[in-house]
Motif scaffolding. Structure first.
Motif, PDB file in Angstrom:
ATOM      1  N   VAL A 147       0.751  -1.098   0.090  1.00  0.00           N
ATOM      2  CA  VAL A 147       0.042  -0.022  -0.044  1.00  0.00           C
ATOM      3  C   VAL A 147       0.618   1.097  -0.117  1.00  0.00           C
ATOM      4  CG1 VAL A 147      -1.770   1.255   1.274  1.00  0.00           C
ATOM      5  CG2 VAL A 147      -1.672  -1.297   1.197  1.00  0.00           C
ATOM      6  N   HIS A 148       0.455   2.286  -0.839  1.00  0.00           N
ATOM      7  CA  HIS A 148       1.238   3.439  -0.956  1.00  0.00           C
ATOM      8  C   HIS A 148       0.372   4.293  -0.003  1.00  0.00           C
ATOM      9  CE1 HIS A 148       2.638   7.413  -1.958  1.00  0.00           C
ATOM     10  NE2 HIS A 148       3.815   6.746  -2.533  1.00  0.00           N
ATOM     11  N   PRO A 149       1.006   5.323   0.947  1.00  0.00           N
ATOM     12  CA  PRO A 149       0.087   6.046   1.806  1.00  0.00           C
ATOM     13  C   PRO A 149      -0.525   6.977   0.853  1.00  0.00           C
ATOM     14  CG  PRO A 149       2.687   6.394   2.250  1.00  0.00           C
ATOM     15  CD  PRO A 149       2.372   5.497   1.048  1.00  0.00           C
ATOM     16  N   LEU A 150      -0.788   7.284  -0.331  1.00  0.00           N
ATOM     17  CA  LEU A 150      -1.646   8.031  -0.955  1.00  0.00           C
ATOM     18  C   LEU A 150      -2.823   7.261  -1.656  1.00  0.00           C
ATOM     19  CD1 LEU A 150       0.306  10.455  -3.689  1.00  0.00           C
ATOM     20  CD2 LEU A 150      -1.076  11.147  -1.825  1.00  0.00           C
ATOM     21  N   ASP A 151      -2.837   5.710  -1.605  1.00  0.00           N
ATOM     22  CA  ASP A 151      -3.545   5.206  -2.109  1.00  0.00           C
ATOM     23  C   ASP A 151      -5.044   5.234  -1.374  1.00  0.00           C
ATOM     24  OD1 ASP A 151      -1.671   3.704  -3.779  1.00  0.00           O
ATOM     25  OD2 ASP A 151      -1.643   2.034  -2.536  1.00  0.00           O
ATOM     26  N   GLN A 152      -5.247   5.559  -0.149  1.00  0.00           N
ATOM     27  CA  GLN A 152      -6.668   5.737   0.315  1.00  0.00           C
ATOM     28  C   GLN A 152      -6.927   7.210   0.706  1.00  0.00           C
ATOM     29  OE1 GLN A 152      -7.190   2.036   0.182  1.00  0.00           O
ATOM     30  NE2 GLN A 152      -8.330   2.778   1.901  1.00  0.00           N
ATOM     31  N   VAL A 153      -6.236   8.108  -0.046  1.00  0.00           N
ATOM     32  CA  VAL A 153      -6.555   9.360   0.138  1.00  0.00           C
ATOM     33  C   VAL A 153      -7.753  10.089  -0.671  1.00  0.00           C
ATOM     34  CG1 VAL A 153      -5.335  11.950  -0.243  1.00  0.00           C
ATOM     35  CG2 VAL A 153      -4.048   9.998   0.876  1.00  0.00           C
ATOM     36  N   VAL A 154      -8.304  10.821   0.127  1.00  0.00           N
ATOM     37  CA  VAL A 154      -9.510  11.858  -0.527  1.00  0.00           C
ATOM     38  C   VAL A 154      -8.977  13.240  -0.118  1.00  0.00           C
ATOM     39  CG1 VAL A 154     -11.873  12.424  -0.393  1.00  0.00           C
ATOM     40  CG2 VAL A 154     -11.305  10.005   0.101  1.00  0.00           C
ATOM     41  N   SER A 155      -8.754  13.875  -1.038  1.00  0.00           N
ATOM     42  CA  SER A 155      -8.371  15.337  -1.011  1.00  0.00           C
ATOM     43  C   SER A 155      -9.460  16.366  -1.587  1.00  0.00           C
ATOM     44  CB  SER A 155      -7.081  15.599  -1.682  1.00  0.00           C
ATOM     45  OG  SER A 155      -6.923  15.524  -2.714  1.00  0.00           O
ATOM     46  N   PHE A 156      -9.304  17.628  -0.715  1.00  0.00           N
ATOM     47  CA  PHE A 156     -10.161  18.540  -1.079  1.00  0.00           C
ATOM     48  C   PHE A 156      -9.624  19.885  -1.096  1.00  0.00           C
ATOM     49  CE2 PHE A 156     -11.023  21.054   2.837  1.00  0.00           C
ATOM     50  CZ  PHE A 156     -10.281  19.817   3.584  1.00  0.00           C
ATOM     51  N   GLY A 157     -10.059  20.852  -1.765  1.00  0.00           N
ATOM     52  CA  GLY A 157      -9.523  22.199  -2.096  1.00  0.00           C
ATOM     53  C   GLY A 157      -9.927  23.244  -0.923  1.00  0.00           C
ATOM     54  N   ASP A 158     -10.963  23.520  -0.896  1.00  0.00           N
ATOM     55  CA  ASP A 158     -11.594  24.656  -0.233  1.00  0.00           C
ATOM     56  C   ASP A 158     -12.337  24.104   0.960  1.00  0.00           C
ATOM     57  OD1 ASP A 158     -12.621  26.903   0.516  1.00  0.00           O
ATOM     58  OD2 ASP A 158     -14.248  27.037  -0.909  1.00  0.00           O
ATOM     59  N   ARG A 159     -13.693  23.772   0.838  1.00  0.00           N
ATOM     60  CA  ARG A 159     -14.420  23.057   1.790  1.00  0.00           C
ATOM     61  C   ARG A 159     -14.880  21.850   1.493  1.00  0.00           C
ATOM     62  NH1 ARG A 159     -17.304  27.092   5.831  1.00  0.00           N
ATOM     63  NH2 ARG A 159     -15.622  28.751   5.776  1.00  0.00           N
ATOM     64  N   MET A 160     -15.200  20.930   2.671  1.00  0.00           N
ATOM     65  CA  MET A 160     -15.711  19.636   2.167  1.00  0.00           C
ATOM     66  C   MET A 160     -16.614  19.245   3.617  1.00  0.00           C
ATOM     67  SD  MET A 160     -13.811  16.149   1.843  1.00  0.00           S
ATOM     68  CE  MET A 160     -14.579  14.654   1.948  1.00  0.00           C
ATOM     69  N   THR A 161     -17.986  18.736   2.982  1.00  0.00           N
ATOM     70  CA  THR A 161     -18.995  18.428   3.943  1.00  0.00           C
ATOM     71  C   THR A 161     -19.131  16.917   3.943  1.00  0.00           C
ATOM     72  OG1 THR A 161     -20.207  20.586   3.915  1.00  0.00           O
ATOM     73  CG2 THR A 161     -21.245  18.600   4.639  1.00  0.00           C
ATOM     74  N   LEU A 162     -18.814  16.244   4.935  1.00  0.00           N
ATOM     75  CA  LEU A 162     -19.108  14.826   4.966  1.00  0.00           C
ATOM     76  C   LEU A 162     -20.212  14.280   5.571  1.00  0.00           C
ATOM     77  CD1 LEU A 162     -17.414  12.164   4.567  1.00  0.00           C
ATOM     78  CD2 LEU A 162     -16.377  12.425   6.653  1.00  0.00           C
ATOM     79  N   ARG A 163     -21.085  13.654   4.992  1.00  0.00           N
ATOM     80  CA  ARG A 163     -22.298  13.308   5.747  1.00  0.00           C
ATOM     81  C   ARG A 163     -22.058  11.651   6.009  1.00  0.00           C
ATOM     82  NH1 ARG A 163     -26.510  15.628   7.921  1.00  0.00           N
ATOM     83  NH2 ARG A 163     -27.996  14.129   6.861  1.00  0.00           N
ATOM     84  N   LEU A 164     -22.445  11.183   7.377  1.00  0.00           N
ATOM     85  CA  LEU A 164     -22.410   9.708   7.265  1.00  0.00           C
ATOM     86  C   LEU A 164     -23.179   9.422   8.541  1.00  0.00           C
ATOM     87  CD1 LEU A 164     -20.407   7.244   6.398  1.00  0.00           C
ATOM     88  CD2 LEU A 164     -19.164   7.949   8.699  1.00  0.00           C
ATOM     89  N   GLY A 165     -23.990   8.720   8.034  1.00  0.00           N
ATOM     90  CA  GLY A 165     -24.793   8.126   9.311  1.00  0.00           C
ATOM     91  C   GLY A 165     -25.754   9.177  10.111  1.00  0.00           C
ATOM     92  N   GLY A 166     -26.127  10.093   9.389  1.00  0.00           N
ATOM     93  CA  GLY A 166     -27.240  10.963   9.917  1.00  0.00           C
ATOM     94  C   GLY A 166     -26.244  12.283  10.560  1.00  0.00           C
ATOM     95  N   LYS A 167     -25.020  12.272  10.442  1.00  0.00           N
ATOM     96  CA  LYS A 167     -24.093  13.271  11.023  1.00  0.00           C
ATOM     97  C   LYS A 167     -23.505  14.120   9.945  1.00  0.00           C
ATOM     98  CE  LYS A 167     -23.778  11.810  15.735  1.00  0.00           C
ATOM     99  NZ  LYS A 167     -24.687  10.585  15.537  1.00  0.00           N
ATOM    100  N   THR A 168     -23.065  15.545  10.256  1.00  0.00           N
ATOM    101  CA  THR A 168     -22.643  16.527   9.402  1.00  0.00           C
ATOM    102  C   THR A 168     -21.448  16.819  10.058  1.00  0.00           C
ATOM    103  OG1 THR A 168     -24.913  17.432   8.868  1.00  0.00           O
ATOM    104  CG2 THR A 168     -22.819  18.714   8.115  1.00  0.00           C
TER     105      THR A 168
END
Ligand SMILES: [Zn+2]
Length: 392
Positions: A147-168
């Motif tokens: 595994v390369h450290p970058l393999d699992q990366v999600v990146s964003f530039g300005d803002r990001m909203t993550l919605r998971l299981g009803g939480k913001t």
């Protein structure tokens, strides 16, 4: 004579009290504290890095990952004590070892979410950093082999909203030229914030002339944006929990520090004199007075519109014996076999062989190291070590 003795004794007691208050601000053991429904703060021991944990019905989100492998494992145990849900996302608020270093314990299968400047940096990692990432947790060595450290990366530039299981979960980046990708994580439903690099409580900020932690100007911009959200609970990068008042306190601190250096510049003082005279004694009792020299030098550059200090790194090797260990192996003093005394910094991506991790390093151990010397710069905390081998 007696009066002199008495005064000396009183001064001694006061100095001892101050030294004590200047040290540990959080407890001797890491804590896991519920700060809202399904939201927990991991409070590092003795001002080690903090973390934030959000539990949802669809998995767990972890923000930052603990100072050393033992702390990351403890964080993992704490999470398991409150939920059977797997960790699905690891969010990184700042690209420094004490926040990033525990990532490989969770990733993969978890994804790691970073600002795009952090992802860019990871793409330039040297072999010792990748090897250290893969082998830092012995229980993960097999899983991370390819595994390369970058393999699992999600990146964003300005803002990001993550919605998971009803939480913001909101990830907030405040742009400026030198922001290395520091972000805050904001939970609007509960008013909890992990303030990232600008979250400081009773600790002098770690701002450096190479702008590797950004600038005070950039910090002030972040503090403006984050404090406008009025967090009810503010988890700082290090130290006990606070709230919006502590963001205001750091704003005041930075404005005062800038004013002091500006006044010295206006008097025409040279850098060496500014570094010598600069202090923030108004904040007596705050942790890490060792940061004064770099704060002064950073402001000296910033206030004159100078860019970051760029130092060429020259690789050198040593063999010797550890004579002193501080901060659980992050700082070493080594006497080389040729009789030189060197101060070294063991970072989280130092590739360590012959010892489980930096926290087990002890005086008396024989070591060899590949380290770097920045040319013409003040390595105030010691030289960074790329590879360290503990020899039997
Ligand atoms: Zn930190």
């Amino acid at each position: 004579m007696r009066e002199w003795l008495l005064r000396t004794m009183v001064a001694g007691v006061m100095a001892a009290a101050m030294a004590a208050s200047a040290h540990a601000i959080t407890g001797e053991k890491a804590e896991f504290k519920k700060v809202a429904d399904d939201v927990y703060a991991f409070i590092g021991k003795l001002n080690d890095a903090n973390a934030l944990v959000v539990v949802t019905s669809q998995g767990v989100v972890v923000v930052d990952t603990g100072n050393n492998p033992p702390e990351t494992r403890l964080l993992q145990q704490f999470i398991r004590s409150v939920t059977a849900q797997p960790v699905r996302y690891v969010i990184i608020t700042q690209n420094h070892g004490d926040h990033v270093g525990g990532t490989p314990l969770f990733v993969p299968p978890a994804l790691v979410v970073v600002h795009e400047r952090v992802a860019k940096d990871w793409a330039t990692w040297k072999p010792h950093q990748i090897k250290s990432w893969r082998t830092r947790f012995r229980e993960r060595v097999d899983a991370l082999k390819n595994v390369h450290p970058l393999d699992q990366v999600v990146s964003f530039g300005d803002r990001m909203t993550l919605r998971l299981g009803g939480k913001t979960i909101e990830l907030i980046y405040v742009d400026d030229l030198h922001n290395p990708g520091d972000i805050a994580v904001w939970l609007p439903e509960s008013g909890v914030m992990h303030a990232g690099f600008v979250g400081y409580i009773d600790r002098h900020p770690d701002i450096r002339p190479d702008y590797s932690h950004g600038t005070t100007w950039g910090m002030l911009r972040q503090l403006d944006v984050f404090s406008a959200l009025k967090p009810r609970v503010m988890i700082p990068a290090h130290g006990p929990l606070g709230d919006v008042k502590d963001l205001h306190a750091l704003t005041d601190y930075l404005l005062l520090a800038r004013k002091k250096v500006l006044a010295m510049l206006q008097q025409g003082l040279p850098l060496a004199e500014i570094v010598k005279q600069f202090h923030m004694n108004e904040y007596k009792g705050w942790d890490r007075e060792s940061h004064f020299a770099w704060i002064a030098e950073t402001l000296y550059r910033e206030l004159q519109g100078m860019g970051p200090q760029l130092a060429t790194l020259v690789e050198e090797r040593l063999a010797g014996t550890i004579t002193q260990v501080a901060q659980e192996g992050r700082r070493l003093t080594v006497r080389t076999d040729s009789g030189r005394e060197l101060r070294l910094r063991i970072t989280s991506d130092t590739d360590i062989a012959g010892a489980a991790d930096r926290s087990v390093l002890k005086a008396g151990m024989k070591v060899s190291a590949l380290y770097v010397v920045p040319q013409g710069a003040n390595a105030a905390l010691g030289f960074d070590v790329y590879e360290l081998t503990v020899t039997p």
